[in-house]
Motif scaffolding. Structure first.
Motif, PDB file in Angstrom:
ATOM      1  N   LEU A 149       0.839  -1.196   0.000  1.00 29.69           N
ATOM      2  CA  LEU A 149       0.000   0.000   0.000  1.00 29.69           C
ATOM      3  C   LEU A 149       0.880   1.255   0.000  1.00 29.69           C
ATOM      4  O   LEU A 149       0.368   2.373  -0.011  1.00 29.69           O
ATOM      5  N   ALA A 150       2.197   1.060   0.029  1.00 32.73           N
ATOM      6  CA  ALA A 150       3.149   2.168  -0.060  1.00 32.73           C
ATOM      7  C   ALA A 150       3.933   2.040  -1.367  1.00 32.73           C
ATOM      8  O   ALA A 150       3.620   1.198  -2.189  1.00 32.73           O
ATOM      9  N   TYR A 151       4.964   2.881  -1.521  1.00 31.06           N
ATOM     10  CA  TYR A 151       5.797   2.950  -2.734  1.00 31.06           C
ATOM     11  C   TYR A 151       4.948   3.361  -3.938  1.00 31.06           C
ATOM     12  O   TYR A 151       4.881   2.653  -4.949  1.00 31.06           O
ATOM     13  N   LYS A 152       4.297   4.533  -3.803  1.00 38.44           N
ATOM     14  CA  LYS A 152       3.441   5.061  -4.873  1.00 38.44           C
ATOM     15  C   LYS A 152       4.254   5.267  -6.154  1.00 38.44           C
ATOM     16  O   LYS A 152       5.379   5.764  -6.113  1.00 38.44           O
ATOM     17  N   GLY A 153       3.669   4.882  -7.265  1.00 37.61           N
ATOM     18  CA  GLY A 153       4.352   5.049  -8.559  1.00 37.61           C
ATOM     19  C   GLY A 153       5.306   3.918  -8.855  1.00 37.61           C
ATOM     20  O   GLY A 153       5.924   3.877  -9.926  1.00 37.61           O
ATOM     21  N   ALA A 154       5.452   2.971  -7.924  1.00 35.70           N
ATOM     22  CA  ALA A 154       6.352   1.832  -8.165  1.00 35.70           C
ATOM     23  C   ALA A 154       5.587   0.527  -7.898  1.00 35.70           C
ATOM     24  O   ALA A 154       5.040  -0.068  -8.818  1.00 35.70           O
ATOM     25  N   LEU A 155       5.514   0.128  -6.645  1.00 38.39           N
ATOM     26  CA  LEU A 155       4.919  -1.173  -6.321  1.00 38.39           C
ATOM     27  C   LEU A 155       3.496  -1.073  -5.782  1.00 38.39           C
ATOM     28  O   LEU A 155       2.802  -2.084  -5.662  1.00 38.39           O
ATOM     29  N   MET A 156       3.055   0.149  -5.473  1.00 39.27           N
ATOM     30  CA  MET A 156       1.778   0.320  -4.764  1.00 39.27           C
ATOM     31  C   MET A 156       0.576  -0.132  -5.593  1.00 39.27           C
ATOM     32  O   MET A 156       0.513   0.107  -6.786  1.00 39.27           O
ATOM     33  N   VAL A 157      -0.366  -0.804  -4.917  1.00 33.55           N
ATOM     34  CA  VAL A 157      -1.664  -1.093  -5.546  1.00 33.55           C
ATOM     35  C   VAL A 157      -2.738  -0.226  -4.881  1.00 33.55           C
ATOM     36  O   VAL A 157      -2.634   0.130  -3.713  1.00 33.55           O
ATOM     37  N   ASN A 158      -3.758   0.121  -5.675  1.00 35.85           N
ATOM     38  CA  ASN A 158      -4.865   0.928  -5.158  1.00 35.85           C
ATOM     39  C   ASN A 158      -5.906   0.028  -4.512  1.00 35.85           C
ATOM     40  O   ASN A 158      -5.862  -1.195  -4.647  1.00 35.85           O
ATOM     41  N   ASP A 159      -6.894   0.658  -3.853  1.00 38.90           N
ATOM     42  CA  ASP A 159      -7.879  -0.124  -3.093  1.00 38.90           C
ATOM     43  C   ASP A 159      -8.729  -1.033  -3.980  1.00 38.90           C
ATOM     44  O   ASP A 159      -9.101  -2.136  -3.567  1.00 38.90           O
TER      45      ASP A 159
END
Ligand code: URP
Ligand code: ZN
Ligand code: ZN
Ligand code: ZN
Length: 483
Positions: A149-159
């Motif tokens: 749920l972190a690392y926006k723009g890389a590994l993050m997935v949305n809800d």
């Protein structure tokens, strides 16, 4: 040829008793008094315990523009030197890459392992290919899927992706894992800190307060509940996250929390008024917290509201950490701990009376094997179990130092800590892999451990088309059809 561990005290998650342990063909074949074997391992004055299982490692993982510095060779050596006989590593597809392609890479890297290992699969993007391949991944003995749920723009997935993947896990009988930090809030706070000229490693801690972890943990728990699936929360580091897990447990949900040895024993003072290298070497997510949060984690281990102690071993050299000079968001996130997890937990936990020896075995091995489904092959001192054992000398002591560690990096976040309680021998499927202060196993000795998925919650699996078909609008509480 048989081996017998003689004159020790067997310590399991629920019992402590004097017995010898007889081993043949890599398995425990008898436990009892006065056993005889072709070869004798002396355990006088020692405890004989299930080898540790580290449920959370990142070996040779591509991350933040580089690769974590310990691979399956040096990482599993470090594990064995510290009494750990199995690691569970994260296969990490880059966004857009297929799960099976990523798995092939992890299959190749892990051929060098000294001890047994298993994999979790990370869900770093969402689509029909991922949905379909999740089935094949579970068929291959990987029953856990990790979501960032972190690392926006890389590994993050949305809800929406999280909910879809959690539902797929429910269908497959798999367990979702979650790195719970609110990546949107972290990104916004990081940008503001940088714009205000806070470029140093201490700003990493400011950008990820405990609230971002508490919020994301609670959100993931609620989404898992709606998807009808259990949830394993990795690196639980703060009271807010622990509170969400505790509440979920009290309400009958299957939710497990995993504090790290680093968060239990190192605090946020490591970031402040320290030289740049010192602080940057300790940059990890979530960051180290204050004493209040640490007390909460220890209370969770003794009360059972937190279940496992891991390392999240993701080691980077000082040179790699220096990618972030001038911009803390570019410091590769991660710290080591594989060799130190068990001695540090014994010293700070058992020796200080915070947890019992049996609780130590539970949180370093048995609980992990049970939750992640490799018990009693692993995590047990039982006839028929793998002879993954540690002969633990509670009187042996040392000062932790990078100069004598197995890890490939040039420092140790526990440098200078005195530990009392160390492995005299570590056995991997009956082979003495660590003894007389050195590694005795061969590279490549480790084998993959398949962990089957449980009973699927829903019997018929959905297809991608069914999952993505438009549905009638449903107002809360009112059935969409039939009325
Ligand atoms: O900082 C950390 N924890 N690095 C490893 C990757 C992860 O988030 O687990
Ligand atoms: Zn993480
Ligand atoms: Zn320093
Ligand atoms: Zn991790």
């Amino acid at each position: 040829m048989t081996k017998v561990i003689k004159n020790g005290t067997v310590v399991t998650a629920d019992l402590t008793y004097k017995a010898d342990v007889l081993i043949d063909g890599g398995k425990i074949i008898e436990i009892g008094p006065d056993l005889k074997g072709d070869e004798v391992i002396d355990a006088t004055g020692c405890y004989v315990m299930p080898g540790g299982i580290d449920p959370h490692t990142h070996l040779e993982m591509p991350f933040m523009g580089t690769y974590s510095a310990d691979d399956f060779e040096s990482g599993t050596r470090a594990a064995l030197a510290g009494g750990t006989t199995m690691v569970i590593d994260f296969a990490l597809p880059s966004p857009g890459e297929g799960l099976l392609d990523a798995l092939k890479k992890w299959d190749n890297k892990s051929t060098r392992a000294h001890c047994d290992y298993s994999f979790h699969m990370a869900i770093t993007w969402w689509g029909e290919q991922v949905f379909n391949e999740m089935k094949e991944v579970t068929d291959r003995g990987i029953n856990t899927f990790k979501h960032f749920l972190a690392y926006k723009g890389a590994l993050m997935v949305n809800d929406d992706e999280l909910f879809a993947s959690f539902k797929r896990c429910a269908e497959l009988g798999a367990i979702p894992l979650v790195h719970a930090e609110n990546g949107d809030v972290v990104a916004e706070m990081s940008a503001k800190l940088l714009a205000e000229g806070n470029t140093g490693p201490e700003a990493h801690a400011y950008s990820r307060p405990s609230q971002v972890e508490g919020e994301a943990t609670n959100r993931a728990i609620m989404i898992a509940d709606m998807a009808g699936v259990p949830l394993y929360v990795v690196h639980t580091s703060c009271e807010e996250a622990h509170e969400a897990i505790r509440r979920a447990k009290m309400n009958g949900k299957r939710v497990w929390g995993e504090p790290l040895i680093q968060h239990l024993t190192l605090d946020e003072s490591e970031y402040f008024d320290k030289d740049w290298d010192h602080a940057a070497r300790r940059v990890m997510s979530p960051p180290f917290r204050n004493k209040q949060h640490q007390d909460s984690l220890w209370a969770g281990l003794s009360s059972g509201t937190l279940s496992c102690v891991a390392t999240d071993h993701c080691a980077f050299t000082t040179d790699q950490k220096r990618y972030g000079v001038g911009d803390f968001t570019k410091i590769p996130n991660g710290t080591g701990g594989l060799e130190d997890r068990m001695p540090m937990l014994w010293t700070e936990g058992v020796n200080k009376g915070r947890i019992t020896m049996n609780e130590f075995v539970a949180v370093t091995s048995t609980n992990i094997a049970k939750i992640l489904n490799c018990y009693p092959k692993k995590g047990a001192v039982l006839v028929g179990a793998d002879a993954d054992l540690v002969v633990w000398d509670p009187e042996a002591s040392k000062t932790i130092s990078a100069s004598s560690q197995q890890s490939a990096i040039d420092y140790n976040v526990f440098e200078g800590k005195e530990v009392k309680g160390l492995p005299r021998y570590t056995l991997s499927r009956g082979v003495v892999a660590w003894g007389d202060g050195k590694i005795q196993s061969q590279e490549g000795h480790g084998e993959f451990v398949a962990r089957d998925a449980g009973m699927p919650v829903t019997k018929a699996l959905s297809t991608w088309k069914e999952l993505t078909a438009p549905r009638p609008v449903q107002r809360s509480g009112i059935p969409a059809t039939g009325v």
